[in-house]
Design an enzyme around this catalytic site. Structure first.
Site, PDB file in Angstrom:
ATOM      1  N   LYS A  32       0.758 -10.021  -9.078  1.00  0.00           N
ATOM      2  CA  LYS A  32       1.342  -8.687  -9.280  1.00  0.00           C
ATOM      3  C   LYS A  32       2.868  -8.753  -9.318  1.00  0.00           C
ATOM      4  CE  LYS A  32      -0.621  -6.974  -5.613  1.00  0.00           C
ATOM      5  NZ  LYS A  32      -1.440  -8.119  -5.205  1.00  0.00           N
ATOM      6  N   THR A  33       3.425  -9.423  -8.327  1.00  0.00           N
ATOM      7  CA  THR A  33       4.878  -9.513  -8.277  1.00  0.00           C
ATOM      8  C   THR A  33       5.381 -10.283  -9.502  1.00  0.00           C
ATOM      9  OG1 THR A  33       4.759  -9.438  -5.873  1.00  0.00           O
ATOM     10  CG2 THR A  33       6.826 -10.202  -6.823  1.00  0.00           C
ATOM     11  N   ASP A 218       6.962  -2.382  -6.179  1.00  0.00           N
ATOM     12  CA  ASP A 218       6.039  -3.412  -5.675  1.00  0.00           C
ATOM     13  C   ASP A 218       5.494  -2.951  -4.322  1.00  0.00           C
ATOM     14  OD1 ASP A 218       4.590  -5.737  -5.487  1.00  0.00           O
ATOM     15  OD2 ASP A 218       6.323  -7.096  -5.341  1.00  0.00           O
ATOM     16  N   GLU A 219       4.366  -3.516  -3.895  1.00  0.00           N
ATOM     17  CA  GLU A 219       3.735  -3.162  -2.597  1.00  0.00           C
ATOM     18  C   GLU A 219       3.568  -1.646  -2.506  1.00  0.00           C
ATOM     19  OE1 GLU A 219       2.705  -5.515  -0.627  1.00  0.00           O
ATOM     20  OE2 GLU A 219       3.957  -7.267  -1.008  1.00  0.00           O
ATOM     21  N   GLN A 249      -4.425  -4.155   1.032  1.00  0.00           N
ATOM     22  CA  GLN A 249      -3.327  -4.669   1.840  1.00  0.00           C
ATOM     23  C   GLN A 249      -2.466  -3.553   2.449  1.00  0.00           C
ATOM     24  OE1 GLN A 249      -1.219  -8.352   0.521  1.00  0.00           O
ATOM     25  NE2 GLN A 249      -2.372  -8.056  -1.359  1.00  0.00           N
ATOM     26  N   ARG A 602      -2.457 -15.343   2.751  1.00  0.00           N
ATOM     27  CA  ARG A 602      -1.126 -15.969   2.668  1.00  0.00           C
ATOM     28  C   ARG A 602      -1.241 -17.468   2.417  1.00  0.00           C
ATOM     29  NH1 ARG A 602       0.942 -12.405   0.726  1.00  0.00           N
ATOM     30  NH2 ARG A 602      -1.149 -11.549   0.796  1.00  0.00           N
TER      31      ARG A 602
END
Ligand SMILES: Nc1ncnc2c1ncn2[C@@H]1O[C@H](COP(=O)(O)OP(=O)(O)OP(=O)(O)O)[C@@H](O)[C@H]1O
Ligand SMILES: [Mg+2]
Length: 756
Positions: A32-33, A218-219, A249, A602
């Site tokens: 995504k980033t 983002d996020e 998330q 992660r």
């Protein structure tokens, strides 16, 4: 081959759909980033959009810095694009226009400590007993209200008939007034005041709408209502808004994150292009299978499954230990082994935990083994007394309107100005409606303070001199001058306590920070420097080039990736937390489960999950079962079978009936509980801007009662002979040849060796 050829079809769609709203909803590590960075590159390179018209927002300065770096590596130079955090975005806007809503553009930003002092003061004034209504409770209620854009007046209206809420409403109102009087805003205000500005001043809003033709977030799953309102306003009628996130998330509900923002995006923008990514490029299939298996237990989520073509990889390592000391020892040993093998560097490893308190044992073990590490979070460099004092000087010089800063330093160093005098000055200021500093300037007029007024003048004169020097000095000269004039370091040098030395080192670090700020900015200014300092998030202290293991909470790890991830303290009662287990309904457990999903995902190469049967939490020994989240992972993915329950269920979470080993039941003494600082020998301490809550430890009380040649015993390694004793900067380093375990080097303070 162009940079876009490295993207898969769905990622390309995210990059090439530049007009209209886009919702990119995808699991962890699916790129995504990466889509955002390539999208910015595409806008600039292929569509010829001026970077000036692009805004990309994320949550931490570290993430924003990384994004900016990645974009620049793709397109060269994109300085005029705003690739930054919500908070910095708002600071920039407010610095320009906040005077339109009644503040001065040189406002100061209050941190948590400042907020607490303000509330304390107000409670005293309004006769609110802080034993009944805690400051923390009030501040969190105010913060939640601001997340929802609820003003003091609206809060007050909604509080009708509720005594408790009415109290908070009164405090909220007073709190806002105090901040305004001090020309200060808190972190939540940054967002709320910007929204207020946009609503009150359509011309200001319009100028930003004209400027930012492309907005990305983002996020997105962690935005709250105020943040959504802000970007909705900025996107205006153009709707060129691209948000990326992962509902699995969302881990900031307690800070007002509104998961509805993501679930309802299509309602706000029915024409939105919705893109999903399912291929994961970060982790092995085993890690993904574990993550998928855990998150599947949440109901009310958008079903998605991650896959990778990277192969199964290693199984997930799972270890249960008798106690938390052994857990810490295992993690340290395992990291050391990987480094020794040459397979990984320290910085490839991250140790994650649910609560900050868990860092302590891990740190102790890392110190004993001489492994360099950074703790993200904890006691922030900028929360240290000496740093806050000097910053208060700078703030007073920059903007005398911040009463809190002025009061902080009026008696540092001691100037014999008493509490009564300060109260008189404050009364005078209140009466005249002026700032505390301005009242100090008029001390001659305050009849009630009499002769003590004479003590105030030198202080005011000193600030005036600093201000005039600011016209010709560099900032580095200014801070050195403050240190010299106030005798701050001289006083510390005269202090024989070890702590004083650490304080001096911290001050040196601040001077270096000022100097490096000046070197890296074309037009350095005191206000801008203070602003940067105010915005440093904990994570930003971490220096990329240094080879250190990172210790951090699961919350801080969001968006990051590491080859080696250790999830520690995976126990019911700790993670998920006891509070979430006993809470009504499943919402809390589900939030904890999303946090587990963040933690697991992660890991790039290997994931190690640890837990302990016994651990001390707030001074109480607890017996915890293996976390339910570990049990949700199919056993065939783990390299160790789940252990049989060691205790009956009704023993869990209760103080024990079985007698635990002596070392664990022993209550820590006050000295042991003191915060501690890493020993200088292990190359830690305050090394970089905004760093680490490295706390201090291994502080030897004096020379131990044993010496080279003596026989000693150790709680774990048994008996052995001391080979050498070497005084270190803070503690003795002891080399022992253990009969069974072989040779070990340890710090005396931690080793707790008993002479035989
Ligand atoms: N098409 C691709 N080809 C190669 N590598 C990729 C591709 N897409 C993503 N990656 C890599 O996969 C990793 C994860 O990507 P990224 O950080 O963008 O994921 P994310 O969806 O933002 O994750 P998170 O949800 O954790 O924030 C990064 O190392 C990234 O460079
Ligand atoms: Mg990301």
């Amino acid at each position: 081959m162009s940079i876009y050829d490295t993207l898969n079809e769905q990622q390309k769609q995210g990059v090439f759909t530049t007009e209209g709203p886009v919702l990119l909803l995808a699991g962890a590590g699916s790129g995504k980033t990466r889509v955002l960075t390539h999208r910015i590159a595409y806008l600039i390179e292929e569509m010829g959009i001026n970077p000036y018209q692009i805004m990309a927002i994320t949550f931490t300065n570290k993430a924003a810095g990384e994004m900016k770096e990645r974009v620049e590596s793709l397109v060269g130079f994109a300085d005029s694009a705003w690739i930054t955090t919500f908070h910095s975005t708002c600071v920039r806007i407010l610095r320009r226009y906040i005077d339109r809503i009644g503040y001065d553009t040189n406002f100061v930003i209050y941190d948590a400590d400042d907020q607490k002092s303000v509330i304390k003061d107000i409670c005293k004034r309004l006769n609110v007993d802080t034993k009944v209504l805690k400051e923390r409770t009030v501040l969190s209620a105010i913060s939640s209200a601001k997340d929802e854009l609820i003003s003091p007046n609206e809060y007050s209206l909604s509080a009708a008939g509720d005594y408790h809420k009415q109290k908070i409403a009164a405090l909220y109102k007073e709190y806002q007034q105090t901040l305004k009087k001090n020309n200060a805003v808190d972190f939540d205000d940054l967002i709320m005041k910007t929204v207020e500005l946009f609503k009150d001043c359509p011309d200001v809003l319009q100028s930003y709408q004209n400027r930012f033709r492309y907005i990305m977030v983002d996020e997105y799953q962690d935005t709250n209502s105020a943040q959504f309102e802000l970007i909705r306003l900025l996107a205006g009628d153009r709707h060129n808004l691209c948000v990326v996130g992962d509902d699995d998330q969302s881990i900031y509900k307690f800070r007002g994150a509104n998961i509805r923002n993501i679930l309802d995006f299509e309602k706000y923008y029915p024409e939105a292009a919705v893109i999903r990514l399912e291929q994961n490029y970060r982790s092995t299939q085993n890690v993904l299978d574990a993550a998928n298996a855990v998150i599947r237990n949440n109901i009310g989520r958008k079903e998605k499954s991650l896959w990778t073509d990277q192969g199964a990889g290693e199984r997930i390592h799972f270890r249960q230990f008798d106690n938390a000391y052994e857990e810490a020892e295992f993690v340290a040993d395992d990291v050391a082994r990987k480094k020794r093998n040459g397979s990984y560097q320290y910085k490839d490893c991250a140790v994650l935990y649910r609560t900050n308190a868990q860092a302590r044992l891990l740190e102790e073990r890392f110190i004993v083994e001489g492994i360099p590490y950074d703790v993200v979070g904890g006691v922030n460099f900028y929360s240290r007394k000496e740093i806050k004092d000097l910053l208060a000087y700078l703030k007073t010089i920059d903007n005398g309107r911040d009463d809190l800063s002025v009061k902080r330093i009026i008696n540092i160093p001691k100037r014999g100005i008493g509490a009564a005098t300060i109260a008189e000055v404050q009364d005078y200021a209140d009466e005249k409606g002026i700032s505390f500093y301005d009242a100090l300037k008029q001390a001659d007029e305050i009849s009630t303070i009499g002769r003590s007024g004479a003590k105030l003048k030198p202080f005011v004169d000193m600030i005036k001199v600093f201000r005039s020097k600011l016209q010709v000095y560099t900032l580095t000269d200014l801070i050195k001058d403050i240190i010299e004039t106030t005798g701050y370091v001289r006083d510390l040098e005269a202090d024989s306590e070890e702590e004083a030395q650490t304080r001096i080192e911290n001050i040196d670090e601040l001077v270096s920070k000022v100097a490096s700020y000046e070197e890296t900015h074309d037009e350095p200014s005191l206000s801008e420097f203070l602003e940067e300092v105010a915005l440093v998030a904990d994570i930003d202290g971490v220096d990329e080039d240094d080879d250190r293991v990172l210790l951090m909470t699961l919350h801080s790890a969001k968006g990051l990736e590491f080859s080696q991830v250790y999830l520690t303290g995976m126990e019911d009662g700790l993670f998920p937390s006891y509070m979430s287990i006993v809470a009504d309904g499943d919402a809390e457990i589900e939030e904890e489960r999303r946090l587990a999903y963040v933690g697991i995902t992660r890991a790039k190469k290997e994931l190690t999950i640890c837990c302990a049967k016994m651990r001390m939490i707030r001074g109480e020994t607890q017996y915890n079962a293996v976390s339910r989240f570990v049990k949700e992972i199919p056993p065939e993915l783990l390299d160790n079978r789940m252990p049989k329950p060691a205790y009956r269920d009704d023993d869990l979470l209760q103080p024990s009936r079985t007698k635990p080993a002596a070392v664990l039941t022993k209550k820590r003494t006050a000295a042991e509980n003191k915060p501690y600082i890493a020993s200088a020998g292990t190359k830690m301490g305050i090394s970089s801007f905004g760093s680490l809550g490295i706390t201090k430890g291994g502080n030897a009380a004096g020379k131990p009662d044993y010496d080279a040649g003596d026989r000693v015993s150790h709680i774990k390694y048994g008996e052995g002979t001391v080979l050498a004793m070497e005084p270190g900067p803070r503690d003795y380093k002891v080399t022992v040849d253990f009969d069974e375990a072989g040779q070990k080097i340890m710090y005396a303070g931690f080793a707790k060796l008993k002479k035989l």
